[in-house]
Design an enzyme around this catalytic site. Structure first.
Site, PDB file in Angstrom:
ATOM      1  N   SER A 173       0.856  -1.192   0.000  1.00 43.39           N
ATOM      2  CA  SER A 173       0.000   0.000   0.000  1.00 43.39           C
ATOM      3  C   SER A 173       0.887   1.235   0.000  1.00 43.39           C
ATOM      4  O   SER A 173       2.109   1.142   0.076  1.00 43.39           O
ATOM      5  CB  SER A 173      -0.894   0.005   1.232  1.00 43.39           C
ATOM      6  OG  SER A 173      -0.120   0.321   2.376  1.00 43.39           O
ATOM      7  N   LYS A 174       0.247   2.382  -0.040  1.00 45.10           N
ATOM      8  CA  LYS A 174       0.984   3.646  -0.093  1.00 45.10           C
ATOM      9  C   LYS A 174       1.949   3.807   1.075  1.00 45.10           C
ATOM     10  O   LYS A 174       2.927   4.540   0.979  1.00 45.10           O
ATOM     11  CB  LYS A 174       0.001   4.818  -0.113  1.00 45.10           C
ATOM     12  CG  LYS A 174      -0.797   4.888  -1.407  1.00 45.10           C
ATOM     13  CD  LYS A 174      -0.976   6.325  -1.895  1.00 45.10           C
ATOM     14  CE  LYS A 174      -1.656   6.386  -3.243  1.00 45.10           C
ATOM     15  NZ  LYS A 174      -3.130   6.180  -3.145  1.00 45.10           N
ATOM     16  N   ARG A 175       1.643   3.127   2.182  1.00 47.05           N
ATOM     17  CA  ARG A 175       2.544   3.207   3.342  1.00 47.05           C
ATOM     18  C   ARG A 175       3.951   2.721   2.976  1.00 47.05           C
ATOM     19  O   ARG A 175       4.936   3.127   3.564  1.00 47.05           O
ATOM     20  CB  ARG A 175       2.024   2.323   4.487  1.00 47.05           C
ATOM     21  CG  ARG A 175       0.862   2.890   5.258  1.00 47.05           C
ATOM     22  CD  ARG A 175       0.556   2.005   6.450  1.00 47.05           C
ATOM     23  NE  ARG A 175       0.254   0.622   6.030  1.00 47.05           N
ATOM     24  CZ  ARG A 175       1.011  -0.423   6.293  1.00 47.05           C
ATOM     25  NH1 ARG A 175       2.139  -0.278   6.985  1.00 47.05           N
ATOM     26  NH2 ARG A 175       0.674  -1.622   5.886  1.00 47.05           N
TER      27      ARG A 175
END
Ligand code: GLU
Ligand code: ZN
Length: 493
Positions: free
Chosen positions: A254-256
């Site tokens: 994910s963007k994390r």
């Protein structure tokens, strides 16, 4: 039997690494089997749909060199391939299910359904979900609802007994009790739009799809889809749910973790060859060893059996490494073409490249090629050439383990060797030897000499090889920058 597979994205966001991997696996499998790769746009979620996402999908596949045999733009015998253009079909098939007693009209208002949800939540009932209220409406009740102007939805009758099994090539048999399948899900909404499940099953059948390769998050939908195939009396395709794409921490990517949209990778200067190669390896391997594959090679050797069962790790560092390797495979001319837009955007060269700039680019390309991980690295690595900004922070000149006084001496003596040597036209490796000898004599590491010289010339501790930097700047400018840095050291010592 001809293999027919599809990539069926919903244009509700930018194409991300996981989605693109699904597309690649389907594409390579079709090619290796001599089958067809179909692109289908699942755009029935009108609230989340965006034109930008659809355009991004087309751009991404084109950039990767993935051509679809049937689908939007190119057409094909099973079109249209955009679900919002197939509404009448879904309506017809849903009505057919009602006529066959496999589905029914539901007139429940949103208010009633909301009340039901609240009651179920309050009573902590084991049975959550629709209560099948409309399954046995009398003709009169139905007519009354119609006359009141209520537009019905169509719901599938899910058996309350028994269980449903589907086979997955990688995971084996997956069985679920029917009473755990969502009770009587909506197939057709009151506005005439199908839900994902209905449209997906009808299209896979009508488009003759033989194998479904999609993300593992769709496994929970599997039993419901099988029930739908049974209701229609159709044969389901072969399922192959793909392992998840995770970050290094084992969590879904994910963007994390970093960029996930292919467009962002592209903007930073990742090459399509590298993305295609690396993304394919996240969850697939030929023999566990070989790492480099071109698109054409994968089109020949991709087989389902080699897809991994466990989740794949997307390692950004590994991708950087791949990208660097692919950059080094380019010719110098190609590198010039590839870096030009980045240098233009930085304002380093003009929009219409002048002959002089072109000569500079040709000199820049070979050393850049050796150093870049991504094409946008060309900007910081060549900044020294296009705008001269001296480094006034003395600490930058001082290498690890050195102090200011020794740095000053190392810098003065080292740069002397360098400049005199360059003036005399000596070979750079000979100069390096002399500088190494100086370091030994001074009892310091060689970087204690090179770092201040590098910072003086390029205003950066990471730069192109010194020799190339000097060649690009010219000796006169190099001397000017070195003298300027000497002055900085002379100020306070
Ligand atoms: N439209 C679905 C998606 O966006 C397709 C899932 C499937 O392949 O069945 O992932
Ligand atoms: Zn109802």
């Amino acid at each position: 039997m001809e293999v027919r597979v599809r990539y069926a994205p919903s244009p509700t966001g930018l194409q991300h690494i996981g989605g693109v991997r699904t597309a690649l696996y389907n594409y390579f499998f079709a090619r290796s089997q001599g089958g067809k790769f179909i692109l289908r746009i699942e755009d029935t979620d009108r609230e989340r749909y965006s034109d930008e996402s659809l355009q991004d999908l087309y751009d991404t596949l084109e950039w990767l060199g993935i051509k679809w045999d049937e689908g939007p733009v190119v057409g094909g015998p099973c079109g249209p391939y955009i679900q919002s253009e197939r509404l009448e079909l879904y309506q017809k098939y849903a009505r057919q299910l009602v006529e066959d007693g496999k589905a029914y009209y539901c007139y429940c208002t949103p208010e009633r359904l909301e009340r039901l949800r609240e009651e179920q939540a309050a009573s902590k009932s084991r049975y959550q979900g629709y209560d099948r209220h409309c399954e046995h409406l009398s003709e009169e009740e139905r007519r009354a609802a119609e006359e009141a102007g209520i537009k019905p939805v169509i719901r599938l009758k899910v058996p309350t007994e028994g269980s449903t099994t589907f086979h997955d090539v990688l995971m084996g048999d997956i069985t679920r009790k029917n009473r755990d399948v969502s009770p009587d899900p909506v197939l057709l909404k009151s506005d005439g739009y199908p839900t994902y499940h209905l449209a997906n099953v009808i299209d896979d059948h009508l488009m003759g799809i033989t194998h479904i390769m999609r993300a593992q998050e769709w496994i929970p939908s599997g039993p419901l889809h099988i029930l739908l195939y049974q209701a229609f009396g159709w044969e389901p395709p072969v399922y192959c749910h793909l392992p998840m794409v995770c970050g290094k921490d084992g969590q879904k990517l994910s963007k994390r973790h970093g960029d996930t949209a292919v467009r962002d990778f592209r903007a930073k200067g990742y090459l399509p060859e590298a993305i295609l190669n690396y993304v394919t390896l996240v969850g697939w391997s030929l023999d566990g060893n070989r790492e480099f594959f071109t698109r054409q090679e994968l089109e020949k050797c991709f087989v389902l059996e080699n897809i991994h069962v466990s989740s794949g790790t997307f390692d950004y560092k590994k991708l950087d490494w791949f990208n660097g390797q692919y950059i080094r495979m380019k010719s110098d001319d190609e590198i010039v073409e590839l870096i030009t837009p980045y240098l233009q955007k930085a304002g380093y060269i003009s929009q219409v490249v002048t002959p002089e700039e072109r000569r500079t680019l040709a000199l820049l390309a070979p050393p850049l090629k050796e150093r870049m991980k991504v094409l946008s690295d060309a900007v910081p690595l060549s900044a020294f050439l296009f705008h001269d900004e001296p480094c006034t922070d003395k600490a930058q000149y001082i290498a690890k383990g050195m102090d200011e006084k020794t740095t000053r001496e190392a810098f003065l003596r080292g740069s002397e060797i360098l400049i005199e040597g360059e003036k005399a036209g000596k070979d750079f490796s000979a100069l390096e030897e002399e500088i190494r000898a100086l370091a030994d004599q001074m009892g310091i590491k060689v970087n204690g000499i090179f770092q201040p010289i590098r910072v003086a010339i390029t205003n950066s501790t990471v730069s192109l090889p010194l020799h190339d930097s000097i060649a690009l700047l010219g000796l006169e400018e190099t001397v000017r920058r070195i003298d300027r840095a000497k002055a900085l050291f002379d100020q306070e010592v």
